[in-house]
Write a protein that holds these residues in place. Structure first.
Motif, short mmCIF file in Angstrom:
data_model
loop_
_atom_site.label_atom_id
_atom_site.label_comp_id
_atom_site.label_asym_id
_atom_site.label_seq_id
_atom_site.Cartn_x
_atom_site.Cartn_y
_atom_site.Cartn_z
N ARG A 71 87.60 11.25 162.20
CA ARG A 71 87.12 11.29 163.59
C ARG A 71 87.83 12.43 164.29
O ARG A 71 88.98 12.73 163.98
N ASP A 72 87.17 13.02 165.27
CA ASP A 72 87.75 14.17 165.97
C ASP A 72 89.12 13.88 166.56
O ASP A 72 90.01 14.72 166.53
N GLU A 73 89.31 12.69 167.09
CA GLU A 73 90.56 12.37 167.78
C GLU A 73 91.66 11.87 166.84
O GLU A 73 92.77 11.58 167.27
N MET A 74 91.38 11.81 165.54
CA MET A 74 92.36 11.29 164.58
C MET A 74 92.88 12.40 163.66
O MET A 74 92.16 13.32 163.32
N ASP A 75 94.14 12.24 163.25
CA ASP A 75 94.74 13.16 162.29
C ASP A 75 94.63 12.57 160.89
O ASP A 75 95.57 12.55 160.11
N LYS A 76 93.44 12.04 160.59
CA LYS A 76 93.13 11.42 159.31
C LYS A 76 91.92 12.15 158.72
O LYS A 76 90.98 12.48 159.45
N TYR A 77 91.95 12.36 157.39
CA TYR A 77 90.96 13.22 156.76
C TYR A 77 90.33 12.55 155.55
O TYR A 77 90.95 11.72 154.88
N SER A 78 89.11 12.95 155.24
CA SER A 78 88.40 12.49 154.06
C SER A 78 88.67 13.50 152.94
O SER A 78 88.28 14.66 153.04
N VAL A 79 89.36 13.05 151.90
CA VAL A 79 89.79 13.92 150.81
C VAL A 79 88.90 13.68 149.59
O VAL A 79 88.90 12.57 149.05
N PRO A 80 88.17 14.71 149.16
CA PRO A 80 87.33 14.54 147.96
C PRO A 80 88.18 14.29 146.72
O PRO A 80 89.24 14.87 146.55
N MET A 81 87.69 13.41 145.84
CA MET A 81 88.42 13.05 144.62
C MET A 81 87.48 13.10 143.41
O MET A 81 87.56 12.23 142.54
N MET A 82 86.63 14.09 143.35
CA MET A 82 85.61 14.15 142.29
C MET A 82 86.21 14.10 140.88
O MET A 82 85.73 13.37 140.03
N GLU A 83 87.26 14.88 140.63
CA GLU A 83 87.83 14.94 139.28
C GLU A 83 88.53 13.64 138.89
O GLU A 83 88.63 13.31 137.71
N ALA A 84 89.06 12.93 139.86
CA ALA A 84 89.82 11.71 139.58
C ALA A 84 88.99 10.44 139.78
O ALA A 84 89.53 9.35 139.75
N PHE A 85 87.70 10.59 139.95
CA PHE A 85 86.82 9.45 140.24
C PHE A 85 86.14 8.97 138.97
O PHE A 85 85.70 9.77 138.15
N THR A 86 86.08 7.67 138.78
CA THR A 86 85.34 7.11 137.65
C THR A 86 84.00 6.59 138.16
O THR A 86 83.92 5.99 139.22
N ARG A 87 82.99 6.82 137.38
CA ARG A 87 81.64 6.40 137.77
C ARG A 87 81.18 5.15 137.03
O ARG A 87 80.02 4.79 137.08
N ARG A 88 82.09 4.51 136.32
CA ARG A 88 81.66 3.31 135.59
C ARG A 88 82.39 2.09 136.12
O ARG A 88 83.53 2.16 136.57
N ALA A 89 81.70 0.97 136.06
CA ALA A 89 82.29 -0.30 136.50
C ALA A 89 83.41 -0.68 135.55
O ALA A 89 83.31 -0.46 134.34
N LEU A 90 84.49 -1.23 136.11
CA LEU A 90 85.63 -1.65 135.30
C LEU A 90 85.96 -3.11 135.57
O LEU A 90 85.79 -3.59 136.70
N PRO A 91 86.45 -3.83 134.55
CA PRO A 91 86.85 -5.23 134.78
C PRO A 91 88.02 -5.31 135.74
O PRO A 91 88.98 -4.53 135.63
N LEU A 92 87.95 -6.23 136.68
CA LEU A 92 89.01 -6.39 137.67
C LEU A 92 90.14 -7.21 137.05
O LEU A 92 89.97 -8.39 136.74
N ALA A 93 91.30 -6.58 136.88
CA ALA A 93 92.45 -7.23 136.26
C ALA A 93 93.36 -7.89 137.28
O ALA A 93 94.01 -8.88 136.97
N ALA A 94 93.40 -7.33 138.52
CA ALA A 94 94.34 -7.88 139.51
C ALA A 94 93.97 -7.43 140.91
O ALA A 94 93.39 -6.36 141.10
N ILE A 95 94.35 -8.27 141.87
CA ILE A 95 94.30 -7.91 143.29
C ILE A 95 95.71 -8.04 143.84
O ILE A 95 96.38 -9.05 143.61
N TYR A 96 96.13 -7.01 144.54
CA TYR A 96 97.42 -7.02 145.24
C TYR A 96 97.14 -7.20 146.73
O TYR A 96 96.44 -6.38 147.32
#
Length: 194
Positions: free
Chosen positions: A84-109
């Protein structure tokens, strides 16, 4: 947020649930820097099928980070779009580190914040506590409770089966700040043999 963690049994999903601003995206970025892959940020979508269990579906190949976290990981704020314009927060692309396949959920923290390091903890939770924390993590849970009004017992049974299908539920109480990040990443990766 959710990342794919490499283990001896194959890649599994590890999800982080906490209120906004708790550091989930920063933690996911720190895990990505250690070789994990991003599955989701801000919202984690799960699929539950009795024959395959709970899987996390990939969402968007980006994380939202505050400037201090971006600088820690070597991202350039000027090269990214502001959330947002008033925030010092940014959307950072993660294309190389992104997985496109579903994975089994092992844990929730499930995160909570403590003011004093003496109250920090990492402990497994089960049963009612795991179910209550899972319900707290559901996006738009008021809509869920409204939908449950027609058949509350059937919906609660569905939620209990989903909670039971997730192998590990953890309560993670820690101090705020990036200073705790390396230790936290090591504890999480160590807990999963990664």
């Amino acid at each position: 947020s959710c990342v794919g963690v490499p283990t001896a049994q194959g890649e599994v999903a590890i999800a982080f649930a906490a209120p906004s601003g708790s550091g989930k995206s920063t933690l996911a970025s720190a895990l990505v820097a250690r070789g994990c892959r991003l599955l989701a940020d801000d919202l984690t979508v799960v699929s539950h099928r009795p024959e395959t269990g709970i899987h996390v579906l990939p969402t968007f190949p980006r994380v939202r980070l505050w400037r201090d976290a971006m600088e820690r990981f070597g991202y350039t704020p000027e090269a990214c779009e502001r959330v947002r314009d008033e925030m010092d927060k940014y959307s950072v692309p993660m294309m190389e580190a992104f997985t496109r396949r579903a994975l089994p959920l092992a844990a929730i923290y499930h995160f909570s914040r403590v003011e004093d390091e003496r109250h920090a903890e990492l402990r497994r939770v089960q049963g009612f506590e795991a179910t209550a924390r899972f319900l707290d993590a559901i996006h738009q849970r008021r809509a869920l409770f409204y939908a449950m009004a027609a058949d509350r017992s059937a919906h609660m049974a569905l939620i209990a089966r989903a909670v039971g299908a997730i192998p590990e539920h953890w309560m993670l109480a820690q101090q705020s700040g990036i200073a705790q990040l390396d230790m936290l990443v090591a504890r999480i990766l160590g807990a999963h043999g990664a």
